[in-house]
Enzyme design. Structure first.
Site, PDB file in Angstrom:
ATOM      1  N   THR A  77       0.841  -1.193   0.000  1.00  0.00           N
ATOM      2  CA  THR A  77       0.000   0.000   0.000  1.00  0.00           C
ATOM      3  C   THR A  77       0.876   1.242   0.000  1.00  0.00           C
ATOM      4  OG1 THR A  77      -2.024   0.918   0.957  1.00  0.00           O
ATOM      5  CG2 THR A  77      -0.265   0.330   2.490  1.00  0.00           C
ATOM      6  N   GLY A  78       0.264   2.402  -0.175  1.00  0.00           N
ATOM      7  CA  GLY A  78       1.029   3.638  -0.301  1.00  0.00           C
ATOM      8  C   GLY A  78       1.001   4.478   0.951  1.00  0.00           C
ATOM      9  N   GLY A  79       1.178   5.767   0.780  1.00  0.00           N
ATOM     10  CA  GLY A  79       1.183   6.697   1.901  1.00  0.00           C
ATOM     11  C   GLY A  79       2.475   6.646   2.690  1.00  0.00           C
ATOM     12  N   ASP A  90      -0.383   0.189  -4.922  1.00  0.00           N
ATOM     13  CA  ASP A  90      -0.915   1.448  -5.449  1.00  0.00           C
ATOM     14  C   ASP A  90      -0.247   2.628  -4.771  1.00  0.00           C
ATOM     15  OD1 ASP A  90      -2.166   1.276  -2.954  1.00  0.00           O
ATOM     16  OD2 ASP A  90      -4.143   0.843  -3.784  1.00  0.00           O
ATOM     17  N   SER A  91      -0.447   3.804  -5.358  1.00  0.00           N
ATOM     18  CA  SER A  91       0.088   5.062  -4.840  1.00  0.00           C
ATOM     19  C   SER A  91       1.604   4.963  -4.695  1.00  0.00           C
ATOM     20  CB  SER A  91      -0.611   5.395  -3.511  1.00  0.00           C
ATOM     21  OG  SER A  91      -0.257   6.675  -3.061  1.00  0.00           O
ATOM     22  N   ASP A 134      -9.126  10.582  -9.473  1.00  0.00           N
ATOM     23  CA  ASP A 134      -8.070  10.801  -8.486  1.00  0.00           C
ATOM     24  C   ASP A 134      -7.306  12.072  -8.822  1.00  0.00           C
ATOM     25  OD1 ASP A 134      -5.947  10.597  -6.679  1.00  0.00           O
ATOM     26  OD2 ASP A 134      -4.817   9.253  -7.992  1.00  0.00           O
ATOM     27  N   LYS A 158     -13.663   3.767 -14.310  1.00  0.00           N
ATOM     28  CA  LYS A 158     -14.663   4.837 -14.303  1.00  0.00           C
ATOM     29  C   LYS A 158     -15.197   5.051 -12.892  1.00  0.00           C
ATOM     30  CE  LYS A 158     -18.773   4.458 -16.400  1.00  0.00           C
ATOM     31  NZ  LYS A 158     -19.752   4.388 -17.488  1.00  0.00           N
ATOM     32  N   GLY A 159     -15.088   6.279 -12.421  1.00  0.00           N
ATOM     33  CA  GLY A 159     -15.569   6.613 -11.089  1.00  0.00           C
ATOM     34  C   GLY A 159     -14.614   6.240  -9.976  1.00  0.00           C
ATOM     35  N   GLY A 160     -13.421   5.763 -10.331  1.00  0.00           N
ATOM     36  CA  GLY A 160     -12.455   5.356  -9.319  1.00  0.00           C
ATOM     37  C   GLY A 160     -11.679   6.533  -8.773  1.00  0.00           C
ATOM     38  N   GLY A 161     -11.207   6.390  -7.537  1.00  0.00           N
ATOM     39  CA  GLY A 161     -10.385   7.401  -6.916  1.00  0.00           C
ATOM     40  C   GLY A 161      -8.941   6.947  -6.828  1.00  0.00           C
ATOM     41  N   HIS A 162      -8.200   7.508  -5.869  1.00  0.00           N
ATOM     42  CA  HIS A 162      -6.768   7.255  -5.757  1.00  0.00           C
ATOM     43  C   HIS A 162      -6.486   5.774  -5.499  1.00  0.00           C
ATOM     44  CE1 HIS A 162      -2.601   8.035  -5.171  1.00  0.00           C
ATOM     45  NE2 HIS A 162      -2.616   7.720  -3.890  1.00  0.00           N
TER      46      HIS A 162
END
Length: 955
Positions: free
Chosen positions: A566-568, A668-669, A879, A928-932
């Site tokens: 994961t990110g962050g 991701d991220s 995003d 479609k409609g996805g965020g980060h």
């Protein structure tokens, strides 16, 4: 004699056959309506007004008095758009006080049920809904010639209507009067307003107290209405960079709909194919068939037949109940019910069968070629004007509307800024001289109040009440950094703990994995196999990574194994497990911190349905990973990736049964930045024959950071495409800022432009531009050191509980995770080492050292794909942290030939995003409609994409 004329003569000479030949009737006061429980909580009057004496044409209306002070509140005339669409569309689906209850309807003689609409514009204004032009809704003509109207003639008929209506309703003459309408209705509004203003100037009675007008996603008749779809669809991720550039190169403005050369024609054919993949009225909604039956007879004879115990001839097909237009379907049966017609005062025989919209069966002349000059005329006369746009409408996109509003060349009196509702940005607005305001409605579609009723009510209420309507932004301050404790103090703490092991039980040898069969908060046994454990990745400093391994629900001995990062800032991989791709989710409900744990539920769109997933808390310090020596926390991109390689070597050695399974690395991220580097290091070990030989097949990354400036700089065109920054600001940045220097401006004009950009950027939720902006749910440690993390664990009192966000915030689950992971029973169940972690936090915030020493991951993408490894790069298209435009750009920069052109990919017959495939097994896709973190926002679409890709199927 024409058959229709004969019918009319017979009916008029034999009135028993045709009651609608009678004189104009008095209005009907409606106190109750079939389908609505009880008396109406507002005053509703219906009636007809003759607007063409010669042909007997009458317009039907619904007048609903303001629920405030009807003797003082404004009166608003409202027109709807489409091809003779009934104004019931506006009353039931947009701005009126009633809505259909969305439930199954069996056509069993009952009527669809209605409910009160709390965001009706009738709360602040009396609204006069008119079925116009003649032939729309319940409006009719005795002579067939009365149906042959156009923009100009129908507008003049509306002026006649108002003259007669105000003559019959003189009590409203002093009320402020506004005209309003959307879509094609918005084309007529400024023309009609001008004609009324001319009557006022001429002193004609009755003198209407016209104050201004408002139009939503309005047509103008100009080519900009439709040609703006090209940049709009590019900004929304529906057409590719390549197609957008081709259209700009080969098509001249004004020629998009009628191409003048072959290359333009080919590009526009491709554009139209992609345009037809989406719901035009709102690009994120399900594409459903159009609910308005086409008359079987192309003439209008069917509309003048006498009404018997009528059998409906053209019921529309039933759409799925989750379609936005299911209410339109219900309206057909409601409006064609005999009791309803009698209640509304509909003339018997005037209308055989009500249809919500027509479809070219009645003649109409589009003879207002451009409404823009009327906007200029009215505003320069001093009338107020609000032009608003739902920012996700692909019929009349906000970019085109913003463009023609700018073309009026009025000076700006209030710069582009966010406007607010309940402390959240609800859209963006700019005000010009001459009382002209343009505003966007965040998340709105073609008929914006239908999609965002509360936001639209707020802006309309401010406009008609003549208030400033300037919301106050909520400033969410960041917590201040604590002073750092000197490193010598930390060393002393560790020495004490080392020499007094009773204080620190986590100095034990590496333990065996834990098989978890139940979890606190989950009802019953887990329906999947979960193993947790630690793997030492730095012997010198005693650093251990914690993992959760969930076997595939399918065939775990054959299905792929995926390592997930994961990110962050050292975010725990529980975020990936609980909020993105794992088989558990929190139940979103109030939580009282009363010693119980937040409840969990099974997640039906977990990626573990098709793959075994190894969730790892990395780097050291993330989640439950820890180090005995504080030096172990000092890592970076490269060192933490190499530690992950060590992790995999040890883990596969202990789990040899999975060595033959296809293996993928994913994240991701910021996690996506490390993935290609880690995959390359694994591939190098494979080429060197280093054991164990991992069966690496490829990798996948979602909204991935690269370390390049494109990650942040792509926010500029992205926010422009989403309607968050204005044309003017976008052009200023393009002019004064050099590519690669947006974040570090080299001149004053660029710096000023970027300051404005940052203000607007901070108005939105960065992970998903349409979601509520909520404070960041991850407590900052009380001390900037890690001293607090190595204390022995007693009956722990949580030191840093995060503030509770509203339950409708996307990050409410993050809040719940804090209490779940810090529960002693949870920790014991997971096999967490006592004393290894005093307090779990979902993400850190700069309190542990970290080196960003992978300056760019792009070369690793190139290296891996050219070696034959498969790669999926995907982007949630809403995003604003790492926008799809930047990701699409660097993917293109690899210069791989395209093997499958940009196209929609589908789920259940609907476009779920768009994709392009290159040589070297590289696929780029949007969600479609996805965020980060796209699976958090669109779990079903992301599972579908992942399942197909992981098994080598085309998206």
């Amino acid at each position: 004699m024409e058959p229709l004329r004969l019918v009319f003569l017979l009916l008029c000479f034999f009135p028993a056959l045709h009651p609608f030949c009678s004189a104009e009737a008095a209005p009907t006061l409606v106190t109750s309506l079939p389908g609505f429980d009880g008396a109406l909580p507002f005053r509703l009057e219906t009636g007809y007004v003759t607007v063409d004496e010669e042909n007997g044409a009458e317009l039907f209306y619904y007048f609903i008095e303001s629920e405030g002070d009807p003797r003082r509140d404004p009166v608003l005339l409202w027109l709807t758009g489409g091809d003779r669409c009934s104004v019931l569309s506006a009353l039931f689906f947009e701005i009126g006080p009633l809505k259909f209850i969305i439930e199954p309807y069996n056509q069993n003689g009952t009527v669809p049920r209605l409910r009160y609409h709390p965001y009706s514009w009738t709360k602040v204004a009396s609204v006069l809904f008119i079925d116009s032009p003649v032939g729309a809704g319940f409006s009719f003509s005795r002579n067939s010639k009365g149906y042959d109207v156009g923009d100009v003639s129908s507008s003049l008929q509306l002026k006649t209507f108002l003259t007669k209506w105000f003559t019959e309703h003189p009590d409203y003459l002093e009320n402020p009067f506004y005209l309003g309408g959307d879509s094609r209705g918005g084309l007529l509004i400024p023309f009609l307003a001008q004609k009324i203003s001319e009557d006022i100037e001429a002193g004609l009675s009755p003198v209407i107290n016209l104050k201004g007008y408002l139009v939503g996603n309005p047509a103008t008749g100009e080519s900009i209405d439709s040609e703006s779809r090209v940049p709009f669809l590019h900004g929304m991720g529906i057409i590719s960079d390549q197609l957008y550039e081709t259209i700009k190169e080969h098509c001249q403005p004004g020629d998009y709909l009628t191409p003048k050369n072959v290359l333009c024609a080919q590009a526009m054919d491709r554009f139209n194919t992609l345009y037809d993949e989406i719901s035009h009225s709102h690009v994120l909604y399900k594409k459903c068939f159009y609910v308005s039956p086409r008359p079987n007879d192309p003439t209008i004879a069917r509309k003048i037949l006498k009404e018997e115990a009528r059998v409906l001839k053209n019921p529309p097909p039933r759409p799925p109940m989750d379609c936005q237009n299911y209410g339109n379907y219900l309206s057909y049966f409601w409006a064609n019910n005999n009791i309803i017609r009698e209640t509304l005062g509909i003339r018997k025989g005037s209308m055989d069968e009500w249809v919500r919209c027509h479809d070219g069966d009645l003649p109409y002349s589009s003879d207002i070629k451009s409404s823009i000059k009327y906007h200029r005329n009215m505003t320069t006369k001093g009338y107020r004007a609000l032009v608003y746009s739902g920012d996700h409408d692909a019929v009349v996109p906000f970019l085109g509307t913003q463009s023609w509003v700018r073309s009026l060349n009025f000076p700006i009196v209030d710069e582009w800024r966010a406007w607010h509702l309940d402390g959240q940005s609800a859209g963006f607005t700019i005000t010009y001289t001459n009382n002209l305001m343009f505003a966007t409605i965040k998340g709105g579609g073609h008929t914006a109040p239908e999609f965002e009723p509360e936001r639209c009510f707020s802006i309309a209420a401010e406009q008609v009440k003549s208030q400033q309507g300037r919301g106050e932004a909520i400033l969410i301050g960041k917590l201040s950094m604590e002073a750092q404790v000197p490193g010598a103090t930390l060393r002393l703490v560790f020495l004490l703990l080392f020499f007094f092991p009773a204080l620190l039980p986590f100095f034990h040898a590496e333990a065996a994995p834990t098989l978890v069969t139940t979890l606190p908060g989950f009802d019953g046994a887990l329906p999947f196999r979960l193993e947790t454990g630690y793997v030492t990745v730095d012997e010198e400093n005693g650093a251990e990574l914690f993992y959760y391994f969930i076997e595939s629900d399918g065939d775990p001995r054959r299905d792929p194994v995926v390592l997930w990062l994961t990110g962050g800032d050292r975010c725990s991989v529980l975020s990936g497990l609980f909020f993105e791709i794992g088989p558990l989710k929190f139940i979103i409900e109030p939580y009282d911190q009363n010693g119980t744990v937040p409840r969990l539920q099974y997640h039906p769109y977990s990626w573990t349905k098709v793959a075994s997933i190894l969730f790892v808390d990395s780097p050291v310090g993330a989640g439950f990973s820890f180090s005995r020596d504080p030096k172990g926390y000092d890592v970076g991109d490269v060192s933490s990736s190499l530690q992950l390689k060590t992790f995999l070597t040890k883990w596969f050695t202990e789990h040899p049964d999975f060595l033959a399974n296809p293996f993928y690395v994913g994240g991701d991220s910021l996690g996506g930045k490390l993935v290609p580097f880690l995959a390359q290091k694994i591939s190098e070990d494979i080429e060197a024959g280093t054991s164990p030989l991992i069966n690496l097949k490829g990798y996948l990354v979602g909204n991935p950071a690269t370390g390049e400036s494109i990650d942040g700089e792509s926010r500029v065109p992205f926010l422009h495409g989403m309607g968050i920054i204005s044309d003017q600001l976008y052009e200023a940045i393009e002019e004064h800022c050099q590519a690669g220097k947006y974040l570090t401006p080299k001149n004053m004009l660029c710096a000023q432009a970027m300051e404005k950009f940052d203000i607007l950027y901070d108005e939105i939720s960065h992970p998903h531009v349409l979601y509520k902006k909520c404070f960041y749910v991850s407590p900052r440690p009380n001390s900037a050191t890690i001293e607090r993390k190595i204390l022995t664990e007693q009956a722990r009192v949580l030191e840093s509980p995060p503030p509770r966000p509203p339950m409708d915030c996307q990050n409410y689950g993050n809040y719940l995770s804090y209490f779940w992971a810090n529960n002693n029973i949870t920790r014991e169940t997971l096999g967490i080492r006592k004393g290894s972690k005093d307090e779990w936090v979902r993400c850190h915030d700069g309190d542990l050292p970290y080196s960003s020493d992978i300056m760019s991951s792009i070369k690793y993408h190139r290296n891996l794909t050219t070696r034959g490894y498969r790669a999926l790069v995907y982007s949630g298209d809403h995003d604003a942290v790492i926008p799809f435009l930047g990701t699409q750009s660097w993917v293109r920069s690899l210069n791989f030939p395209i093997v499958d052109e940009w196209r929609a990919w589908h789920l259940d017959g609907q476009s779920a995003g768009f994709t392009v495939t290159y040589t070297n097994n590289l696929t780029f896709a949007t969600i479609k409609g996805g965020g980060h973190t796209a699976p958090e926002y669109q779990p079903e679409r992301c599972l579908s994409m992942f399942s197909r890709w992981i098994y080598g199927e085309p998206l």
